[in-house]
Write a protein that holds these residues in place. Structure first.
Motif, PDB file in Angstrom:
ATOM      1  N   GLY A 200       0.812  -1.215   0.000  1.00 18.72           N
ATOM      2  CA  GLY A 200       0.000   0.000   0.000  1.00 18.72           C
ATOM      3  C   GLY A 200       0.838   1.255   0.000  1.00 18.72           C
ATOM      4  N   SER A 201       1.868   1.292   0.842  1.00 14.43           N
ATOM      5  CA  SER A 201       2.756   2.456   0.864  1.00 14.43           C
ATOM      6  C   SER A 201       3.561   2.541  -0.422  1.00 14.43           C
ATOM      7  CB  SER A 201       3.688   2.387   2.075  1.00 14.43           C
ATOM      8  OG  SER A 201       4.481   1.216   2.039  1.00 14.43           O
ATOM      9  N   GLY A 202       3.836   1.383  -1.039  1.00 16.24           N
ATOM     10  CA  GLY A 202       4.547   1.391  -2.310  1.00 16.24           C
ATOM     11  C   GLY A 202       3.728   2.033  -3.416  1.00 16.24           C
ATOM     12  N   LEU A 203       2.432   1.729  -3.454  1.00 14.91           N
ATOM     13  CA  LEU A 203       1.567   2.363  -4.451  1.00 14.91           C
ATOM     14  C   LEU A 203       1.516   3.873  -4.238  1.00 14.91           C
ATOM     15  CD1 LEU A 203      -0.438   2.369  -6.756  1.00 14.91           C
ATOM     16  CD2 LEU A 203      -2.216   1.622  -5.159  1.00 14.91           C
ATOM     17  N   ALA A 204       1.441   4.297  -2.984  1.00 19.95           N
ATOM     18  CA  ALA A 204       1.453   5.732  -2.699  1.00 19.95           C
ATOM     19  C   ALA A 204       2.760   6.356  -3.166  1.00 19.95           C
ATOM     20  CB  ALA A 204       1.245   5.964  -1.201  1.00 19.95           C
ATOM     21  N   MET A 205       3.884   5.645  -2.983  1.00 21.09           N
ATOM     22  CA  MET A 205       5.177   6.137  -3.455  1.00 21.09           C
ATOM     23  C   MET A 205       5.184   6.276  -4.977  1.00 21.09           C
ATOM     24  SD  MET A 205       8.148   5.101  -5.119  1.00 21.09           S
ATOM     25  CE  MET A 205       8.106   3.309  -4.991  1.00 21.09           C
ATOM     26  N   LEU A 206       4.608   5.294  -5.671  1.00 18.41           N
ATOM     27  CA  LEU A 206       4.565   5.358  -7.130  1.00 18.41           C
ATOM     28  C   LEU A 206       3.760   6.569  -7.602  1.00 18.41           C
ATOM     29  CD1 LEU A 206       3.991   1.585  -7.992  1.00 18.41           C
ATOM     30  CD2 LEU A 206       6.120   2.882  -8.191  1.00 18.41           C
ATOM     31  N   TYR A 207       2.683   6.863  -6.881  1.00 17.56           N
ATOM     32  CA  TYR A 207       1.874   8.034  -7.251  1.00 17.56           C
ATOM     33  C   TYR A 207       2.660   9.327  -7.046  1.00 17.56           C
ATOM     34  CZ  TYR A 207      -2.173  11.139  -7.561  1.00 17.56           C
ATOM     35  OH  TYR A 207      -3.046  12.129  -7.917  1.00 17.56           O
ATOM     36  N   ARG A 208       3.387   9.398  -5.936  1.00 17.04           N
ATOM     37  CA  ARG A 208       4.227  10.576  -5.711  1.00 17.04           C
ATOM     38  C   ARG A 208       5.305  10.683  -6.789  1.00 17.04           C
ATOM     39  NH1 ARG A 208       3.921   8.616  -0.391  1.00 17.04           N
ATOM     40  NH2 ARG A 208       6.068   7.846  -0.497  1.00 17.04           N
ATOM     41  N   HIS A 209       5.778   9.509  -7.238  1.00 11.15           N
ATOM     42  CA  HIS A 209       6.844   9.503  -8.240  1.00 11.15           C
ATOM     43  C   HIS A 209       6.366  10.072  -9.570  1.00 11.15           C
ATOM     44  CE1 HIS A 209      10.438   8.113 -10.339  1.00 11.15           C
ATOM     45  NE2 HIS A 209       9.640   7.572 -11.260  1.00 11.15           N
ATOM     46  N   VAL A 210       5.158   9.713  -9.982  1.00  9.04           N
ATOM     47  CA  VAL A 210       4.671  10.198 -11.279  1.00  9.04           C
ATOM     48  C   VAL A 210       4.051  11.584 -11.171  1.00  9.04           C
ATOM     49  CG1 VAL A 210       4.318   7.864 -12.133  1.00  9.04           C
ATOM     50  CG2 VAL A 210       2.415   9.060 -11.060  1.00  9.04           C
ATOM     51  N   ASP A 211       3.666  11.989  -9.965  1.00 13.04           N
ATOM     52  CA  ASP A 211       3.052  13.301  -9.751  1.00 13.04           C
ATOM     53  C   ASP A 211       3.790  13.986  -8.606  1.00 13.04           C
ATOM     54  OD1 ASP A 211       1.511  15.539  -9.424  1.00 13.04           O
ATOM     55  OD2 ASP A 211      -0.267  14.484  -8.715  1.00 13.04           O
ATOM     56  N   ARG A 212       4.753  14.799  -8.939  1.00 14.34           N
ATOM     57  CA  ARG A 212       5.594  15.412  -7.906  1.00 14.34           C
ATOM     58  C   ARG A 212       4.797  16.283  -6.946  1.00 14.34           C
ATOM     59  NH1 ARG A 212       9.686  11.986  -8.073  1.00 14.34           N
ATOM     60  NH2 ARG A 212      10.667  11.911 -10.124  1.00 14.34           N
ATOM     61  N   GLN A 213       3.601  16.725  -7.343  1.00 18.28           N
ATOM     62  CA  GLN A 213       2.776  17.550  -6.453  1.00 18.28           C
ATOM     63  C   GLN A 213       1.966  16.710  -5.473  1.00 18.28           C
ATOM     64  OE1 GLN A 213       2.942  20.947  -6.413  1.00 18.28           O
ATOM     65  NE2 GLN A 213       4.641  20.499  -7.826  1.00 18.28           N
ATOM     66  N   ALA A 214       1.953  15.391  -5.658  1.00 24.09           N
ATOM     67  CA  ALA A 214       1.117  14.538  -4.814  1.00 24.09           C
ATOM     68  C   ALA A 214       1.544  14.603  -3.352  1.00 24.09           C
ATOM     69  CB  ALA A 214       1.174  13.091  -5.304  1.00 24.09           C
ATOM     70  N   GLU A 227      -9.521   5.587  -6.672  1.00 26.43           N
ATOM     71  CA  GLU A 227     -10.698   6.413  -6.948  1.00 26.43           C
ATOM     72  C   GLU A 227     -10.375   7.490  -7.965  1.00 26.43           C
ATOM     73  OE1 GLU A 227     -13.762   9.430  -4.606  1.00 26.43           O
ATOM     74  OE2 GLU A 227     -12.602   7.957  -3.459  1.00 26.43           O
ATOM     75  N   ARG A 228      -9.218   8.116  -7.827  1.00 24.10           N
ATOM     76  CA  ARG A 228      -8.820   9.146  -8.784  1.00 24.10           C
ATOM     77  C   ARG A 228      -8.645   8.552 -10.178  1.00 24.10           C
ATOM     78  NH1 ARG A 228      -4.416  13.009  -5.602  1.00 24.10           N
ATOM     79  NH2 ARG A 228      -5.760  13.542  -3.840  1.00 24.10           N
ATOM     80  N   ALA A 229      -8.070   7.340 -10.224  1.00 23.92           N
ATOM     81  CA  ALA A 229      -7.911   6.689 -11.517  1.00 23.92           C
ATOM     82  C   ALA A 229      -9.277   6.412 -12.146  1.00 23.92           C
ATOM     83  CB  ALA A 229      -7.124   5.400 -11.357  1.00 23.92           C
ATOM     84  N   ALA A 234      -5.166  10.951 -15.171  1.00 23.86           N
ATOM     85  CA  ALA A 234      -4.124  10.251 -15.931  1.00 23.86           C
ATOM     86  C   ALA A 234      -2.955   9.825 -15.048  1.00 23.86           C
ATOM     87  CB  ALA A 234      -3.638  11.133 -17.072  1.00 23.86           C
ATOM     88  N   LEU A 235      -2.543  10.659 -14.108  1.00 26.43           N
ATOM     89  CA  LEU A 235      -1.388  10.339 -13.282  1.00 26.43           C
ATOM     90  C   LEU A 235      -1.691   9.168 -12.330  1.00 26.43           C
ATOM     91  CD1 LEU A 235      -0.123  13.946 -12.520  1.00 26.43           C
ATOM     92  CD2 LEU A 235       0.995  12.234 -13.949  1.00 26.43           C
ATOM     93  N   ALA A 236      -2.891   9.144 -11.799  1.00 24.67           N
ATOM     94  CA  ALA A 236      -3.279   8.023 -10.954  1.00 24.67           C
ATOM     95  C   ALA A 236      -3.344   6.737 -11.773  1.00 24.67           C
ATOM     96  CB  ALA A 236      -4.627   8.293 -10.289  1.00 24.67           C
ATOM     97  N   GLN A 237      -3.842   6.825 -12.998  1.00 24.22           N
ATOM     98  CA  GLN A 237      -3.887   5.657 -13.869  1.00 24.22           C
ATOM     99  C   GLN A 237      -2.480   5.176 -14.205  1.00 24.22           C
ATOM    100  OE1 GLN A 237      -6.243   7.166 -17.126  1.00 24.22           O
ATOM    101  NE2 GLN A 237      -8.191   6.647 -16.137  1.00 24.22           N
ATOM    102  N   GLN A 238      -1.556   6.120 -14.387  1.00 23.90           N
ATOM    103  CA  GLN A 238      -0.169   5.754 -14.660  1.00 23.90           C
ATOM    104  C   GLN A 238       0.448   5.028 -13.464  1.00 23.90           C
ATOM    105  OE1 GLN A 238       2.356   9.065 -15.704  1.00 23.90           O
ATOM    106  NE2 GLN A 238       4.198   7.798 -15.830  1.00 23.90           N
ATOM    107  N   ALA A 239       0.188   5.526 -12.255  1.00 25.50           N
ATOM    108  CA  ALA A 239       0.723   4.885 -11.047  1.00 25.50           C
ATOM    109  C   ALA A 239       0.178   3.466 -10.903  1.00 25.50           C
ATOM    110  CB  ALA A 239       0.382   5.720  -9.816  1.00 25.50           C
ATOM    111  N   LEU A 240      -1.121   3.279 -11.168  1.00 29.76           N
ATOM    112  CA  LEU A 240      -1.714   1.942 -11.075  1.00 29.76           C
ATOM    113  C   LEU A 240      -1.143   1.005 -12.138  1.00 29.76           C
ATOM    114  CD1 LEU A 240      -5.512   2.556 -10.328  1.00 29.76           C
ATOM    115  CD2 LEU A 240      -3.724   1.811  -8.747  1.00 29.76           C
ATOM    116  N   ALA A 241      -0.838   1.546 -13.318  1.00 26.01           N
ATOM    117  CA  ALA A 241      -0.273   0.713 -14.384  1.00 26.01           C
ATOM    118  C   ALA A 241       1.129   0.244 -14.021  1.00 26.01           C
ATOM    119  CB  ALA A 241      -0.252   1.498 -15.697  1.00 26.01           C
ATOM    120  N   ILE A 242       1.927   1.128 -13.424  1.00 30.97           N
ATOM    121  CA  ILE A 242       3.269   0.732 -12.985  1.00 30.97           C
ATOM    122  C   ILE A 242       3.165  -0.305 -11.877  1.00 30.97           C
ATOM    123  CG2 ILE A 242       5.393   1.536 -11.880  1.00 30.97           C
ATOM    124  CD1 ILE A 242       4.914   4.262 -13.215  1.00 30.97           C
TER     125      ILE A 242
END
Length: 320
Positions: A200-214, A227-229, A234-242
């Motif tokens: 779970g924390s890893g997914l949050a890290m991935l979201y921060r990685h693709v969206d520096r403002q997260a 939910e955002r995806a 788009a950025l949330a969808q990118q994080a989920l894809a990674i």
């Protein structure tokens, strides 16, 4: 069979709560109690567990002088093979302590201990989502990433008791490069462990990685990212894809190593519906042609599985 021989207690130890369940001969839960975990004081921890067991004895009418009900313990972390002390626990009071012997002495009854992820798998293999399968792997995706492997309904713990610790496999450099991800240190002492990226924390890290403002925005945990995806971000969808690609790599490795007949997902991320829809095809992309992806299914017992699995662990040792 006496009345006390019908029961086995399972205790699931968590960072914030301790749960005891009593299972009868049919593996049905007939008593349950939860308390807060005394996380900092070992003596208080032992006393709290003893109180739960004594309360269960009273609730089930176990008479004085009867054979004690065996106890199974689902513990976070692992046991140091040399010292017998607990390692990598999210309960600070337990680190370095020989937990099972201390509880067995206090409770004056057999105490069998297993990893909490392994107990989850054992529960799902016996009357759960994997009941009809010859072998299964329980994949925990929550605060961390771990699991357990069962063959013929019995837990396979391995030489060190580490069977199922797929979350501490290292991600290949090529996969990190594909997604331009950093090589992260893991508290276990290794680097690039899957747990750092797919929990779970890893997914949050991935979201921060693709969206520096997260990092500046609240609510960027796994459910919020999903939910955002779903809203089309788009950025949330990118994080989920990674996340999906990295998780698929891990499960493909399990197929090659163990070839289980089914995967059962557990932990908080098991509630993300897209995993059951998209993960099989993603795993297939990491396997050679002709290899089949086992079914990937949700758990039957949800967050109650760990305690029930601990009771099963006690029962299987009792009958061995």
């Amino acid at each position: 069979m006496t009345s006390t021989e019908r029961y086995h207690y399972g205790i699931d130890i968590g960072g914030s709560k301790i749960e005891l369940v009593a299972c009868d001969a049919a593996l049905d839960v007939c008593h349950r109690q939860r308390i807060a975990t005394p996380a900092q004081d070992f003596d208080a921890f032992v006393a709290a567990v003893a109180g739960l067991v004594e309360a269960a004895d009273r609730a089930l009418g176990v008479p004085d002088g009867a054979a004690p009900v065996p106890v199974g313990l689902g513990m976070p972390g692992i046991v140091d093979a040399a010292s017998g002390g607990q390692l990598s626990s999210n309960v600070p009071a337990l680190n370095g302590r020989q937990v099972a012997p201390a509880l067995a002495a206090r409770l004056a009854r057999p105490v069998r201990m297993g990893n909490d992820c392994q107990c989850f798998a054992l529960s799902e293999a016996n009357g759960g989502a994997a009941q009809e399968f010859d072998s299964m792997f329980g994949v925990i995706l929550g605060t961390g990433a771990g699991g357990g492997y069962c063959l013929g309904g019995r837990l396979v713990a391995g030489y060190n008791g580490l069977a199922g610790e797929w979350g501490h496999w290292s991600i290949p450099a090529s996969l990190l490069a594909r997604h331009r991800l950093p090589l992260l240190d893991c508290p276990c002492g290794l680097r690039g462990c899957l747990e750092r990226y797919v929990s779970g924390s890893g997914l949050a890290m991935l979201y921060r990685h693709v969206d520096r403002q997260a990092e500046l925005r609240p609510g960027c945990d796994a459910p919020e990212i999903a939910e955002r995806a779903g809203r089309g971000e788009a950025l949330a969808q990118q994080a989920l894809a990674i996340h999906l690609d990295l998780l698929a790599h891990g499960l493909a490795g399990l197929v090659l190593a163990l070839d289980p007949h089914v995967f059962v997902l557990g932990g908080g991320l098991s509630r993300l519906g897209h995993l059951y829809r998209d993960l099989p095809a993603a795993v297939a992309r990491h396997l050679f042609k002709g290899a089949r992806v086992p079914p990937i299914v949700p758990p039957a017992f949800g967050d109650a599985g760990g305690a029930r699995g601990a009771a099963l662990l006690a029962r299987q040792h009792d009958r061995a």
